[in-house]
Design a protein around this motif. Structure first.
Motif, PDB file in Angstrom:
ATOM      1  N   VAL A  65       0.848  -1.193   0.000  1.00  0.00           N
ATOM      2  CA  VAL A  65       0.000   0.000   0.000  1.00  0.00           C
ATOM      3  C   VAL A  65       0.883   1.242   0.000  1.00  0.00           C
ATOM      4  CG1 VAL A  65      -1.748   1.305   1.278  1.00  0.00           C
ATOM      5  CG2 VAL A  65      -1.832  -1.204   1.242  1.00  0.00           C
ATOM      6  N   TYR A  66       0.609   2.156  -0.919  1.00  0.00           N
ATOM      7  CA  TYR A  66       1.344   3.420  -0.975  1.00  0.00           C
ATOM      8  C   TYR A  66       0.510   4.502  -0.284  1.00  0.00           C
ATOM      9  CZ  TYR A  66       4.985   1.938  -4.228  1.00  0.00           C
ATOM     10  OH  TYR A  66       6.071   1.326  -4.788  1.00  0.00           O
ATOM     11  N   PRO A  67       1.152   5.403   0.453  1.00  0.00           N
ATOM     12  CA  PRO A  67       0.403   6.516   1.037  1.00  0.00           C
ATOM     13  C   PRO A  67      -0.239   7.361  -0.063  1.00  0.00           C
ATOM     14  CG  PRO A  67       2.604   6.377   1.988  1.00  0.00           C
ATOM     15  CD  PRO A  67       2.587   5.452   0.814  1.00  0.00           C
ATOM     16  N   ARG A  68      -1.408   7.880   0.208  1.00  0.00           N
ATOM     17  CA  ARG A  68      -2.096   8.720  -0.773  1.00  0.00           C
ATOM     18  C   ARG A  68      -1.286   9.983  -1.041  1.00  0.00           C
ATOM     19  NH1 ARG A  68      -5.343  13.184  -0.582  1.00  0.00           N
ATOM     20  NH2 ARG A  68      -5.166  13.264   1.689  1.00  0.00           N
ATOM     21  N   PRO A  69      -1.008  10.309  -2.305  1.00  0.00           N
ATOM     22  CA  PRO A  69      -0.287  11.551  -2.592  1.00  0.00           C
ATOM     23  C   PRO A  69      -1.126  12.771  -2.244  1.00  0.00           C
ATOM     24  CG  PRO A  69      -1.061  10.551  -4.631  1.00  0.00           C
ATOM     25  CD  PRO A  69      -1.342   9.567  -3.529  1.00  0.00           C
ATOM     26  N   PHE A  71       1.918  -1.618   4.298  1.00  0.00           N
ATOM     27  CA  PHE A  71       2.375  -0.391   3.650  1.00  0.00           C
ATOM     28  C   PHE A  71       3.767  -0.593   3.062  1.00  0.00           C
ATOM     29  CE2 PHE A  71      -0.988   1.962   5.770  1.00  0.00           C
ATOM     30  CZ  PHE A  71      -1.177   3.057   4.948  1.00  0.00           C
ATOM     31  N   VAL A  72       4.143   0.293   2.157  1.00  0.00           N
ATOM     32  CA  VAL A  72       5.527   0.347   1.718  1.00  0.00           C
ATOM     33  C   VAL A  72       6.392   0.528   2.958  1.00  0.00           C
ATOM     34  CG1 VAL A  72       7.231   1.664   0.377  1.00  0.00           C
ATOM     35  CG2 VAL A  72       4.919   1.338  -0.511  1.00  0.00           C
ATOM     36  N   GLU A  73       7.455  -0.267   3.074  1.00  0.00           N
ATOM     37  CA  GLU A  73       8.255  -0.271   4.292  1.00  0.00           C
ATOM     38  C   GLU A  73       8.787   1.125   4.631  1.00  0.00           C
ATOM     39  OE1 GLU A  73      12.076  -2.628   6.270  1.00  0.00           O
ATOM     40  OE2 GLU A  73      11.451  -3.028   4.209  1.00  0.00           O
ATOM     41  N   GLY A  74       8.544   1.522   5.874  1.00  0.00           N
ATOM     42  CA  GLY A  74       9.022   2.820   6.353  1.00  0.00           C
ATOM     43  C   GLY A  74       8.067   3.963   6.131  1.00  0.00           C
ATOM     44  N   ARG A  75       7.001   3.726   5.346  1.00  0.00           N
ATOM     45  CA  ARG A  75       6.059   4.815   5.042  1.00  0.00           C
ATOM     46  C   ARG A  75       4.744   4.660   5.795  1.00  0.00           C
ATOM     47  NH1 ARG A  75       9.311   8.353   3.862  1.00  0.00           N
ATOM     48  NH2 ARG A  75       7.433   9.618   3.625  1.00  0.00           N
ATOM     49  N   GLU A  76       4.699   3.769   6.760  1.00  0.00           N
ATOM     50  CA  GLU A  76       3.482   3.593   7.547  1.00  0.00           C
ATOM     51  C   GLU A  76       3.148   4.891   8.292  1.00  0.00           C
ATOM     52  OE1 GLU A  76       5.799  -0.340   7.646  1.00  0.00           O
ATOM     53  OE2 GLU A  76       6.213   1.811   7.702  1.00  0.00           O
ATOM     54  N   PRO A  77       1.868   5.283   8.341  1.00  0.00           N
ATOM     55  CA  PRO A  77       1.493   6.516   9.040  1.00  0.00           C
ATOM     56  C   PRO A  77       1.926   6.525  10.500  1.00  0.00           C
ATOM     57  CG  PRO A  77      -0.335   5.720   7.703  1.00  0.00           C
ATOM     58  CD  PRO A  77       0.712   4.651   7.672  1.00  0.00           C
ATOM     59  N   TRP A  78       1.912   5.361  11.148  1.00  0.00           N
ATOM     60  CA  TRP A  78       2.279   5.294  12.568  1.00  0.00           C
ATOM     61  C   TRP A  78       3.791   5.332  12.791  1.00  0.00           C
ATOM     62  CZ3 TRP A  78      -0.878   1.946   9.950  1.00  0.00           C
ATOM     63  CH2 TRP A  78      -0.300   0.776   9.457  1.00  0.00           C
ATOM     64  N   LYS A  79       4.580   5.394  11.707  1.00  0.00           N
ATOM     65  CA  LYS A  79       6.028   5.546  11.838  1.00  0.00           C
ATOM     66  C   LYS A  79       6.472   6.980  11.535  1.00  0.00           C
ATOM     67  CE  LYS A  79       7.599   0.799  11.302  1.00  0.00           C
ATOM     68  NZ  LYS A  79       8.586  -0.089  10.666  1.00  0.00           N
ATOM     69  N   LEU A  80       5.543   7.897  11.674  1.00  0.00           N
ATOM     70  CA  LEU A  80       5.824   9.314  11.425  1.00  0.00           C
ATOM     71  C   LEU A  80       6.989   9.812  12.268  1.00  0.00           C
ATOM     72  CD1 LEU A  80       4.778  12.028  10.106  1.00  0.00           C
ATOM     73  CD2 LEU A  80       3.491  12.350  12.214  1.00  0.00           C
ATOM     74  N   TRP A  81       6.980   9.480  13.566  1.00  0.00           N
ATOM     75  CA  TRP A  81       8.042   9.962  14.452  1.00  0.00           C
ATOM     76  C   TRP A  81       9.387   9.338  14.114  1.00  0.00           C
ATOM     77  CZ3 TRP A  81       9.529  13.759  17.247  1.00  0.00           C
ATOM     78  CH2 TRP A  81       8.588  14.620  17.802  1.00  0.00           C
TER      79      TRP A  81
END
Length: 272
Positions: free
Chosen positions: A15-19, A228-238
């Motif tokens: 899954v890619y984050p929405r642009p 998600f694409v590795e490292g781009r998960e919304p919960w890995k923002l910090w």
């Protein structure tokens, strides 16, 4: 939806984050919007601010007006979408006027100010949220108030503070990099305050809704087995923000001998 299901679960496409909608800031993002040179499609449109963002803007503007008058630092916020810019100019007799310029395409800019535990937290996260603060130290000085160290919190403010702490710990639980000492623990009294009980309640609702929405997203994605694409998960923002912070610090230290931040099996920091 059916095609998306097949691509993800059968073809194993992550899954890619929405642009974000096209803007100056979005073009520098990890997944920038594509330019429709042929004019065949319709661009992603900006959504009008909802109740949370409109309420947050009113509360933040009131607070910032008083801080601009107290500090003599003018605040210029340029929105890179359809919103009206915010310009708060300080009345100063000095020939050298201090200005804190900010450019942002963050659709929840004011809400994020209420959610962030401190101005420093907000400044560190700003590049991940399509926001550029040209002078972070001026921004922090403008936003911080020594009066906020007084622990006379109302019951609603204490509940809001607890929710902010849980929100921060939720993100840090998904980060392989530890928070630096200036990020935790943070002041219980938030830098943006209001004497209005009604506004205190509104702030609590804004913070709580954001917290439960992010936690629910992570839980639902886990239940569905979506990746998600590795490292781009919304919960890995910090984690992304802290990596950027450590890399920027390494560049300040110099150079060619220091490279990107990695983590060892203990989760500690190592500059290779």
């Amino acid at each position: 939806m059916y095609q998306a299901y097949r691509l993800h679960y059968e073809k194993r496409l992550a899954v890619y984050p929405r642009p974000e909608p096209s803007s100056e800031a979005a073009k520098e993002a990890w997944n920038p919007p594509q330019d429709d040179v042929e004019g065949l499609g319709l661009p992603i449109a900006w959504q009008s601010p909802g109740w949370s963002e409109r309420t947050a803007r009113r509360i933040v503007e009131t607070f910032c007006r008083s801080r601009v008058a107290q500090t003599g630092i003018s605040l210029h916020i340029e929105f890179l979408d359809q919103r009206e810019n915010l310009v708060l100019s300080a009345q100063s007799s000095s020939s050298e006027k201090q200005v804190c310029p900010i450019k942002t395409a963050d659709p929840k800019f004011f809400s994020h100010l209420l959610i962030s535990p401190s101005p420093r937290h907000f400044a560190i996260l700003s590049p991940e949220r399509l926001t550029t603060i040209e002078d972070p130290e001026s921004f922090i000085h403008l936003m911080e108030s020594f009066e906020n160290s007084v622990p006379d919190l109302s019951k609603v403010e204490r509940m809001t503070s607890k929710t902010r702490e849980r929100f921060f710990l939720f993100f840090m639980a998904h980060s392989a990099l530890p928070a630096t000492p200036d990020l935790f623990p943070f002041d219980k009294k938030h830098f943006i305050t209001s004497s209005s009980r009604a506004d205190q309640l509104r702030i609590m609702i804004i913070v709580s809704l954001a917290y439960f929405a992010d936690v629910a997203e992570e839980r639902i994605m886990g239940l569905l087995g979506a990746t998600f694409v590795e490292g781009r998960e919304p919960w890995k923002l910090w984690e992304r923000a802290l990596k950027r912070q450590w890399v920027d610090q390494a560049e300040k230290w110099n150079t060619d001998e220091w490279t990107a931040v990695e983590k060892d099996f203990m989760g500690s920091i190592r500059l290779a």
